[in-house]
Write a protein that holds these residues in place. Structure first.
Motif, PDB file in Angstrom:
ATOM      1  N   ASP A   1      13.727  72.772  58.249  1.00  0.00           N
ATOM      2  CA  ASP A   1      14.616  71.965  57.421  1.00  0.00           C
ATOM      3  C   ASP A   1      14.500  70.497  57.795  1.00  0.00           C
ATOM      4  OD1 ASP A   1      16.606  70.837  56.024  1.00  0.00           O
ATOM      5  OD2 ASP A   1      18.241  71.692  57.212  1.00  0.00           O
ATOM      6  N   HIS A   2      14.127  69.678  56.821  1.00  0.00           N
ATOM      7  CA  HIS A   2      13.997  68.256  57.126  1.00  0.00           C
ATOM      8  C   HIS A   2      15.146  67.442  56.571  1.00  0.00           C
ATOM      9  CE1 HIS A   2      10.044  68.142  59.041  1.00  0.00           C
ATOM     10  NE2 HIS A   2       9.894  69.272  58.396  1.00  0.00           N
ATOM     11  N   GLY A   3      16.206  68.104  56.198  1.00  0.00           N
ATOM     12  CA  GLY A   3      17.360  67.382  55.632  1.00  0.00           C
ATOM     13  C   GLY A   3      18.175  66.736  56.715  1.00  0.00           C
ATOM     14  N   PRO A   4      19.179  65.981  56.326  1.00  0.00           N
ATOM     15  CA  PRO A   4      20.022  65.307  57.301  1.00  0.00           C
ATOM     16  C   PRO A   4      20.923  66.272  58.059  1.00  0.00           C
ATOM     17  CG  PRO A   4      20.810  64.905  55.068  1.00  0.00           C
ATOM     18  CD  PRO A   4      19.535  65.631  54.948  1.00  0.00           C
ATOM     19  N   ALA A   5      21.417  65.811  59.220  1.00  0.00           N
ATOM     20  CA  ALA A   5      22.254  66.656  60.065  1.00  0.00           C
ATOM     21  C   ALA A   5      23.575  66.977  59.372  1.00  0.00           C
ATOM     22  CB  ALA A   5      22.519  65.966  61.398  1.00  0.00           C
ATOM     23  N   VAL A   6      24.081  66.012  58.636  1.00  0.00           N
ATOM     24  CA  VAL A   6      25.319  66.215  57.905  1.00  0.00           C
ATOM     25  C   VAL A   6      24.990  65.994  56.438  1.00  0.00           C
ATOM     26  CG1 VAL A   6      27.638  65.322  57.492  1.00  0.00           C
ATOM     27  CG2 VAL A   6      26.743  65.427  59.819  1.00  0.00           C
TER      28      VAL A   6
ATOM     29  N   LEU B   1      25.063  64.600  53.034  1.00  0.00           N
ATOM     30  CA  LEU B   1      25.646  63.366  52.516  1.00  0.00           C
ATOM     31  C   LEU B   1      25.698  63.447  51.001  1.00  0.00           C
ATOM     32  CD1 LEU B   1      23.574  60.857  54.666  1.00  0.00           C
ATOM     33  CD2 LEU B   1      25.807  61.823  55.192  1.00  0.00           C
TER      34      LEU B   1
ATOM     35  N   ARG C   1      19.475  57.106  58.543  1.00  0.00           N
ATOM     36  CA  ARG C   1      20.561  58.089  58.600  1.00  0.00           C
ATOM     37  C   ARG C   1      20.488  59.036  57.408  1.00  0.00           C
ATOM     38  NH1 ARG C   1      22.596  61.661  59.050  1.00  0.00           N
ATOM     39  NH2 ARG C   1      24.694  62.338  59.619  1.00  0.00           N
TER      40      ARG C   1
ATOM     41  N   GLY D   1      16.937  61.355  57.889  1.00  0.00           N
ATOM     42  CA  GLY D   1      16.602  62.155  59.070  1.00  0.00           C
ATOM     43  C   GLY D   1      17.603  63.215  59.421  1.00  0.00           C
ATOM     44  N   LYS D   2      17.232  64.008  60.414  1.00  0.00           N
ATOM     45  CA  LYS D   2      18.110  65.066  60.892  1.00  0.00           C
ATOM     46  C   LYS D   2      18.369  64.905  62.398  1.00  0.00           C
ATOM     47  CE  LYS D   2      18.617  70.070  60.963  1.00  0.00           C
ATOM     48  NZ  LYS D   2      17.954  71.347  60.739  1.00  0.00           N
TER      49      LYS D   2
END
Lengths: 95, 638
Positions: free
Chosen positions: A2-7, A9, B100, B103-104
């Motif tokens: 998964d290359h999506g963001p951590a949270v 958005l 932001r 990226g992860k």
């Protein structure tokens, strides 16, 4: 992977205008910084000229670059926040 | 000089370390998954993250290196402060929010968000590791340098201690504990540095900085037509020998069985005088003497004083209670005694000495003492200066341990706000560095063997308690920065190289476990490098790390965001060429050639490679992207 963001958005409709504003401010600051490097390189004795309160150009320009960065950061944040409020009504991005 | 371990310093240090370990235990219980380990769950408040940014950034180079450089070469050291701070403008205006958004966990995620390219995963992962290790070396060297005065322990013990504590912190809780350690340290550093500067301003200036400051003697001398010193104005000294080193003549005198070295100079009326130096002599039978005596005799003094103090055009002996502008303008109008190093051989003795040189404040308060942009400058020396300032400006926003902090906050807005908090905190601190450095220069606290200790030793001038606190914070500075770098490195190994590039499928808990193992391995490697590079200049090494980061990472970030024709192969080639060219040019630089102990001329004339390697990386990206347009035919940057 998964290359999506951590949270996750939400959609940020203000991202383009913020990016353009950021670039403009970056170029302005870059020019002021380049001016500082050029004077130091080509005419270092100019940096000894007294400017204000007995302080020379080297100190005033150096402190000025630091203070300018803080001021430009605050202005950038204020303008970005305004655009986010205007363009992201109902969106969840701007925490 | 001799450093005695202070019980207060040891007590405070132990308390601080225990507190940090407590934080680690606390967050270890809360860290259950990879998101928590590598990005602190992405839910750190922007204000905490902003100060933690400052904690990450105000590393050993900033606190110890810059203050030390200002204390020895004046304004040229402050140029580092200006360059380091200006770099945050690139981070704020260009990098923070897009990174932001894309990226992860790691910098490679952002670069690879649009392409899912093996080439990017491999090169960006390696680049993160290389830059982190380049940045780790000065931090570990700084740790070793600090432990000697703080705890009275050898350099390697300090390096191992920092390594072990950091491995424990990182291997238990990852980014969450690292963030709070940095928050705590960043806040304390700014508060206590402010207190130190207030004390320096209030203390003012005096020709004799303290009651126990050594009175450096000047003896009238008679010199014959050959330039040989043949007689002295007074006893008890006897002329033993005379040596020429560089442009200077040094004379060895003996009194009561103690041999000391003196510099042949002239007084205000142009008459020849011998001025006392600080000398370390390695004798033929293997002894090391400090000003002619064993180190324990404490004849090797702390130094730094005014030659003349000029206030409003009048010469004074002391002045107290200064405001910041008065402090700086008095230094500019006055004359200061600096100590410059010279080495030479005399018979079977190797002599390293520091001789007094009276420097006008006007020269101290403008560029030129370190960076040859004025007297004695060449095209190369000017390009070297421009190259350094370029690397500092573009390097900040390409440092892996700074980049990963954008993933610890919950939104782009929070990323932006935390960057502004960081700029304000770091900018304020960097202004303080000028006062701390100049304060150390004139208050008789400098250890000529280690300029890195200037700020802690200035604190010692105002009492052991302040020295203990400042030293403990400085140690924590190293601790926190190393933690951040090791988290970045372990993220690169596990996330970029193993999972993304290697295709190794790991469960979430296995990723965390692999991250911890990687942290232990990288930490162990950092310990070895910290011991190996003992004595290297901390600020110089950090400047090189900035150059590698700016060359390898920044062109890729900027072009991905702002050039629609950027391709994955262009990014991978740019990262590779930037990293390799920067490293190779560093290896071929004059300073590295000095370390090789060779007489050969360095093939590359500049110490900092940025002016070549950064444009080279940009050009590579453009050319390769243009050549691979049709083959990739992929959607590109927005």
């Amino acid at each position: 992977m998964d290359h999506g963001p951590a949270v996750e958005l939400g959609q940020d409709h203000a991202s383009d205008i913020k990016a353009r504003l950021g670039l403009v401010l970056f170029v302005i600051y870059g020019l002021v910084y380049a001016g500082f490097v050029v004077i130091n390189t080509l005419s270092p004795k100019t940096m000894s000229e007294t400017i204000v309160l007995g302080l020379n150009l080297a100190v005033v320009y150096g402190f000025g670059l630091i203070v300018l960065a803080i001021i430009m950061g605050l202005v950038y944040n204020a303008v970005c926040t305004r655009y986010e409020k205007q363009l992201n009504t109902g969106e969840t991005d701007s925490a | 000089m001799i450093y005695d371990a202070s019980p207060i310093a040891v007590g405070l240090f132990v308390m601080f370390v225990l507190f940090v370990l407590g934080i680690s235990f606390y967050f270890a219980r809360r860290t259950k998954d990879s998101k928590g380990y590598f990005a602190a769950g992405g839910n750190i408040h922007w204000s905490v993250n902003g100060i933690a940014f400052a904690g990450d950034y105000l590393s050993a180079a900033s606190f110890l290196g810059i203050a030390g450089m200002i204390a020895t070469v004046g304004y040229d050291g402050f140029l580092y402060s200006i360059g380091y701070l200006a770099g945050w403008i690139v981070a704020l205006f260009v990098v923070a929010e897009p990174l932001r958004r894309l990226g992860k966990y790691t910098f490679s995620d952002a670069l690879d968000a649009k392409f899912n390219s093996k080439g990017i995963q491999l090169t960006a992962g390696i680049s993160t590791l290389v830059v982190s290790i380049c940045y780790l070396i000065p931090q570990m060297v700084g740790a070793g340098a600090l432990v000697t005065p703080l705890l009275g322990l050898p350099h390697y013990v300090g390096v191992i201690m920092v390594g072990a504590i950091v491995i424990f912190i990182v291997a238990t809780a990852g980014m969450a504990s690292t963030t709070y350690v940095q928050f705590l340290k960043g806040g304390l550093l700014i508060v206590f540095s402010s207190i130190l500067v207030i004390l320096v301003l209030n203390n003012g200036f005096a020709l004799k900085p303290s009651d126990d400051y050594h009175d450096f003697e000047a003896i009238g001398a008679t010199v014959d037509e050959n330039g040989t010193v043949v007689a002295l104005a007074h006893n008890p000294y006897v002329i033993t020998t005379q040596e020429q080193a560089g442009d200077h003549t040094f004379v060895k005198l003996t009194a009561e069985g103690v041999e000391t070295w003196w510099n042949l100079d002239t007084d205000d009326s142009g008459e020849p005088v011998l001025r006392e130096t600080l000398a370390i002599v390695k004798t033929g039978d293997g002894k090391t003497l400090y000003n002619g005596a064993p180190k324990e005799d404490e004849l090797f003094y702390q130094v730094g004083h005014f030659h003349k103090i000029i206030v409003d055009g009048k010469e004074v002996e002391s002045v107290k209670g200064l405001n910041p502008a008065e402090f700086l303008s008095i230094i500019e109008d006055s004359e200061i005694v600096r100590f410059k190093q010279e080495t030479f051989s005399s018979g079977d003795e190797d002599v390293t000495l520091w001789y007094q040189t009276i420097t006008p404040g006007e020269k101290i308060m403008r560029p030129g003492l370190k960076f040859k942009v004025d007297e004695g400058s060449t095209t190369s020396s000017k390009l070297n200066f421009i190259s350094l300032m370029l690397a500092l400006f573009f390097g900040t926003s390409a440092l892996p341990h700074i980049l990963i902090r954008y993933y610890t906050v919950p939104s782009q807005t929070a990323a932006r706000k935390s960057t502004i908090v960081a700029i304000a905190a770091i900018g304020f601190f960097y202004i303080l560095t000028l006062f701390m450095g100049l304060g150390a220069m004139v208050n008789g606290v400098l250890d000529v063997e280690s300029s890195n200790m200037s700020a802690p030793l200035l604190a010692q001038y105002f009492g052991t308690a302040l020295f203990a606190i400042i030293s403990a914070i400085a140690f924590a500075t190293v601790l926190g920065t190393v933690s951040g770098l090791i988290v970045a490195s372990s993220g690169a190994v596990v996330h970029d190289l193993m999972s993304s590039f290697g295709g190794i499928k790991l469960s979430d808990s296995a990723q965390v476990r692999a991250g911890k193992i990687a942290a232990v391995v990288v930490g162990g490697f950092a310990i070895l490098l910290g011991i190996y590079f003992k004595g290297e200049n901390v600020s110089f090494l950090v400047g090189l790390a900035f150059a590698v980061a700016a060359s390898a990472n920044l062109p890729a970030i900027l072009m991905l965001l702002f050039w629609k024709k950027t391709t994955s192969k262009g990014i991978a080639a740019s990262v590779l060429v930037g990293m390799v060219s920067a490293l190779v040019l560093i290896m071929l630089s004059p300073t590295m050639y000095e370390h090789y102990s060779t007489d050969a001329t360095a093939p590359f004339p500049l110490d900092n490679p940025g002016i070549v390697s950064i444009p080279l990386s940009f050009i590579t990206l453009v050319i390769v992207s243009l050549l691979t347009q049709k083959r990739e035919n992929l959607p590109t940057a927005e």
